[in-house]
Design a protein around this motif. Structure first.
Motif, PDB file in Angstrom:
ATOM      1  N   HIS A  84      39.875 -29.509  58.156  1.00 45.46           N
ATOM      2  CA  HIS A  84      41.089 -29.495  57.340  1.00 45.46           C
ATOM      3  C   HIS A  84      42.001 -30.606  57.863  1.00 45.46           C
ATOM      4  O   HIS A  84      41.899 -31.002  59.027  1.00 45.46           O
ATOM      5  CB  HIS A  84      41.803 -28.129  57.343  1.00 45.46           C
ATOM      6  CG  HIS A  84      42.442 -27.769  58.653  1.00 45.46           C
ATOM      7  ND1 HIS A  84      41.970 -26.753  59.457  1.00 45.46           N
ATOM      8  CD2 HIS A  84      43.529 -28.271  59.296  1.00 45.46           C
ATOM      9  CE1 HIS A  84      42.715 -26.656  60.534  1.00 45.46           C
ATOM     10  NE2 HIS A  84      43.675 -27.571  60.459  1.00 45.46           N
TER      11      HIS A  84
ATOM     12  N   VAL B 199      38.288 -34.868  50.557  1.00 41.74           N
ATOM     13  CA  VAL B 199      38.684 -33.999  49.448  1.00 41.74           C
ATOM     14  C   VAL B 199      37.468 -33.636  48.608  1.00 41.74           C
ATOM     15  O   VAL B 199      37.256 -32.473  48.240  1.00 41.74           O
ATOM     16  CB  VAL B 199      39.761 -34.678  48.579  1.00 41.74           C
ATOM     17  CG1 VAL B 199      40.014 -33.854  47.307  1.00 41.74           C
ATOM     18  CG2 VAL B 199      41.054 -34.839  49.365  1.00 41.74           C
TER      19      VAL B 199
ATOM     20  N   GLY C 226      35.332 -30.943  49.756  1.00 42.16           N
ATOM     21  CA  GLY C 226      35.913 -29.609  49.710  1.00 42.16           C
ATOM     22  C   GLY C 226      36.840 -29.290  50.864  1.00 42.16           C
ATOM     23  O   GLY C 226      37.300 -28.154  51.008  1.00 42.16           O
TER      24      GLY C 226
ATOM     25  N   PRO D 298      40.218 -28.985  52.787  1.00 42.48           N
ATOM     26  CA  PRO D 298      41.634 -28.891  52.405  1.00 42.48           C
ATOM     27  C   PRO D 298      42.433 -30.049  53.011  1.00 42.48           C
ATOM     28  O   PRO D 298      42.358 -30.302  54.215  1.00 42.48           O
ATOM     29  CB  PRO D 298      42.083 -27.550  52.997  1.00 42.48           C
ATOM     30  CG  PRO D 298      40.818 -26.785  53.220  1.00 42.48           C
ATOM     31  CD  PRO D 298      39.779 -27.801  53.558  1.00 42.48           C
TER      32      PRO D 298
ATOM     33  N   GLU E  86      46.392 -31.857  52.936  1.00 39.11           N
ATOM     34  CA  GLU E  86      47.796 -31.924  52.530  1.00 39.11           C
ATOM     35  C   GLU E  86      48.385 -33.186  53.137  1.00 39.11           C
ATOM     36  O   GLU E  86      48.315 -33.392  54.342  1.00 39.11           O
ATOM     37  CB  GLU E  86      48.571 -30.696  53.010  1.00 39.11           C
ATOM     38  CG  GLU E  86      48.103 -29.401  52.380  1.00 39.11           C
ATOM     39  CD  GLU E  86      48.924 -28.205  52.840  1.00 39.11           C
ATOM     40  OE1 GLU E  86      50.162 -28.360  52.994  1.00 39.11           O
ATOM     41  OE2 GLU E  86      48.335 -27.137  53.074  1.00 39.11           O
TER      42      GLU E  86
ATOM     43  N   TYR F 218      40.907 -31.623  41.840  1.00 40.64           N
ATOM     44  CA  TYR F 218      40.587 -30.953  43.103  1.00 40.64           C
ATOM     45  C   TYR F 218      41.790 -30.115  43.574  1.00 40.64           C
ATOM     46  O   TYR F 218      42.851 -30.654  43.883  1.00 40.64           O
ATOM     47  CB  TYR F 218      40.209 -31.965  44.178  1.00 40.64           C
ATOM     48  CG  TYR F 218      38.875 -32.638  43.947  1.00 40.64           C
ATOM     49  CD1 TYR F 218      37.711 -32.134  44.522  1.00 40.64           C
ATOM     50  CD2 TYR F 218      38.777 -33.774  43.134  1.00 40.64           C
ATOM     51  CE1 TYR F 218      36.482 -32.743  44.309  1.00 40.64           C
ATOM     52  CE2 TYR F 218      37.552 -34.394  42.922  1.00 40.64           C
ATOM     53  CZ  TYR F 218      36.414 -33.870  43.511  1.00 40.64           C
ATOM     54  OH  TYR F 218      35.206 -34.480  43.293  1.00 40.64           O
ATOM     55  N   ASN F 219      41.582 -28.811  43.620  1.00 38.07           N
ATOM     56  CA  ASN F 219      42.663 -27.924  44.035  1.00 38.07           C
ATOM     57  C   ASN F 219      42.891 -27.907  45.551  1.00 38.07           C
ATOM     58  O   ASN F 219      43.872 -27.329  46.018  1.00 38.07           O
ATOM     59  CB  ASN F 219      42.387 -26.495  43.559  1.00 38.07           C
ATOM     60  CG  ASN F 219      42.439 -26.368  42.053  1.00 38.07           C
ATOM     61  OD1 ASN F 219      43.286 -26.992  41.414  1.00 38.07           O
ATOM     62  ND2 ASN F 219      41.537 -25.589  41.485  1.00 38.07           N
ATOM     63  N   ASN F 220      41.979 -28.501  46.311  1.00 40.16           N
ATOM     64  CA  ASN F 220      42.113 -28.522  47.766  1.00 40.16           C
ATOM     65  C   ASN F 220      42.913 -29.727  48.254  1.00 40.16           C
ATOM     66  O   ASN F 220      43.015 -29.973  49.458  1.00 40.16           O
ATOM     67  CB  ASN F 220      40.740 -28.521  48.436  1.00 40.16           C
ATOM     68  CG  ASN F 220      39.855 -29.671  47.988  1.00 40.16           C
ATOM     69  OD1 ASN F 220      39.702 -29.904  46.785  1.00 40.16           O
ATOM     70  ND2 ASN F 220      39.276 -30.404  48.927  1.00 40.16           N
ATOM     71  N   PHE F 221      43.508 -30.491  47.320  1.00 43.96           N
ATOM     72  CA  PHE F 221      44.298 -31.672  47.689  1.00 43.96           C
ATOM     73  C   PHE F 221      45.725 -31.524  47.206  1.00 43.96           C
ATOM     74  O   PHE F 221      45.980 -31.177  46.051  1.00 43.96           O
ATOM     75  CB  PHE F 221      43.682 -32.929  47.071  1.00 43.96           C
ATOM     76  CG  PHE F 221      44.466 -34.192  47.353  1.00 43.96           C
ATOM     77  CD1 PHE F 221      44.741 -34.568  48.654  1.00 43.96           C
ATOM     78  CD2 PHE F 221      44.939 -34.980  46.316  1.00 43.96           C
ATOM     79  CE1 PHE F 221      45.462 -35.732  48.922  1.00 43.96           C
ATOM     80  CE2 PHE F 221      45.655 -36.139  46.566  1.00 43.96           C
ATOM     81  CZ  PHE F 221      45.917 -36.509  47.878  1.00 43.96           C
ATOM     82  N   GLN F 222      46.671 -31.766  48.120  1.00 43.84           N
ATOM     83  CA  GLN F 222      48.086 -31.738  47.753  1.00 43.84           C
ATOM     84  C   GLN F 222      48.777 -32.957  48.341  1.00 43.84           C
ATOM     85  O   GLN F 222      48.720 -33.207  49.543  1.00 43.84           O
ATOM     86  CB  GLN F 222      48.762 -30.462  48.260  1.00 43.84           C
ATOM     87  CG  GLN F 222      50.182 -30.279  47.727  1.00 43.84           C
ATOM     88  CD  GLN F 222      50.788 -28.956  48.148  1.00 43.84           C
ATOM     89  OE1 GLN F 222      50.719 -28.596  49.316  1.00 43.84           O
ATOM     90  NE2 GLN F 222      51.385 -28.243  47.210  1.00 43.84           N
TER      91      GLN F 222
ATOM     92  N   TYR G 258      47.670 -31.910  41.493  1.00 44.64           N
ATOM     93  CA  TYR G 258      48.127 -32.317  42.810  1.00 44.64           C
ATOM     94  C   TYR G 258      49.581 -32.720  42.709  1.00 44.64           C
ATOM     95  O   TYR G 258      50.138 -32.892  41.632  1.00 44.64           O
ATOM     96  CB  TYR G 258      47.267 -33.448  43.398  1.00 44.64           C
ATOM     97  CG  TYR G 258      47.291 -34.722  42.586  1.00 44.64           C
ATOM     98  CD1 TYR G 258      48.253 -35.694  42.824  1.00 44.64           C
ATOM     99  CD2 TYR G 258      46.326 -34.973  41.613  1.00 44.64           C
ATOM    100  CE1 TYR G 258      48.270 -36.863  42.092  1.00 44.64           C
ATOM    101  CE2 TYR G 258      46.347 -36.150  40.879  1.00 44.64           C
ATOM    102  CZ  TYR G 258      47.311 -37.086  41.127  1.00 44.64           C
ATOM    103  OH  TYR G 258      47.340 -38.255  40.422  1.00 44.64           O
TER     104      TYR G 258
END
Length: 275
Positions: free
Chosen positions: A149, A169, A172, A174, A176, A202-206, A273
């Motif tokens: 992560h 990313v 998979g 995570p 941020e 991709y929901n694992n990227f912010q 994102y």
């Protein structure tokens, strides 16, 4: 009562601890675990005749107590010794990396975390050298590559950095990432805009926007901390020097630093994102 007045009132008690090498060693040893007299002799290199009077004084002050044949800290002793250990770690970290701190801009590190800078004692400073060009950058990319992560603060952006983040990313992992205003503007331009477009699903990227001109680069992963700062002038980001650590205490410190700026940042949603 201010700090000076407290010191004046408690001077004898404070000096009794800090002036005595043996007393300090006993406390620091007991801060790790309870000890028998024989263990204290071995750790301090002192005789029973020298240690026992110190133990009696600490017992009188309710700093330590005996349980069976072992000496241990009382609840009050744990408070006192923890503060002593923290003060040594703080001074040690400042002295160990004095050149790094004195030549770089530390103002972006909040005071609450500066007080815990002793967490970085087991770190190393990496430099770019003639024989190791891009040594710091290479180790930053390695830190990203090995991560499960990633939390990051980016004051500069490069294609290599962007590609490394994108790859994680897509795996998979995570991620941020906090960016200041000037980096957010760069990300709107090619080739970064195209790379971000790919990451929209991709929901694992912010990606988090901060309105301040952050003067640091931070990478915190499950395995490592990498910290870079602006030079002392506050104008130039130092890409040639960085502090790295795999110590869990340093990693936790880095997570708290990231958390501080995440709390003080704006998150503007764009697709899946933040931008």
């Amino acid at each position: 009562m201010n700090s000076f007045e407290i010191y004046s009132e408690m001077e004898d008690n404070l000096q009794a601890i800090y002036r005595s090498r043996l007393l300090t060693e006993i406390l620091l040893s007991l801060n790790e675990n309870s000890r028998k007299l024989s263990q204290l002799r071995e750790i301090t290199g002192s005789t029973s005749q020298a240690i026992i009077p110190k133990l009696r004084k600490l017992e009188e002050d309710y700093i330590i107590e005996t349980k069976g044949r072992e000496y241990c800290l009382t609840p009050i002793g744990k408070i006192v010794t923890s503060e002593i250990a923290d003060s040594f770690a703080t001074v040690g970290t400042i002295n160990k990396f004095k050149y790094f701190w004195s030549t770089h801009c530390m103002e972006e590190i909040p005071i609450s975390l500066l007080k815990e800078i002793g967490c970085l004692y087991n770190s190393k400073i990496f430099h770019d050298r003639r024989t190791k060009i891009l040594n710091v950058y290479t180790n930053q990319l390695k830190t990203i590559k090995e991560a499960e992560h990633i939390y990051g603060i980016s004051s500069v952006i490069t294609e290599g950095y962007a590609d490394s983040i994108s790859e994680k990313v897509k795996e998979g992992v995570p991620v941020e990432l906090i960016v200041p205003f000037h980096v957010a503007e760069e990300l709107k331009q090619s080739p970064y805009a195209e790379k971000l477009e790919v990451l929209k699903s991709y929901n694992n990227f912010q990606l988090i926007y901060n309105n301040e001109d952050l003067k640091m680069g931070l990478i915190v992963t499950d395995k490592r901390l990498a910290l870079s700062l602006y030079k002392r002038s506050g104008i130039e980001y130092d890409i040639t020097t960085g502090l790295f650590s795999s110590d869990p205490k340093a990693i936790e410190w880095g997570e708290r630093l990231f958390g501080y700026y995440k709390t003080h940042s704006e998150v503007k949603l764009h697709g899946n994102y933040a931008l």
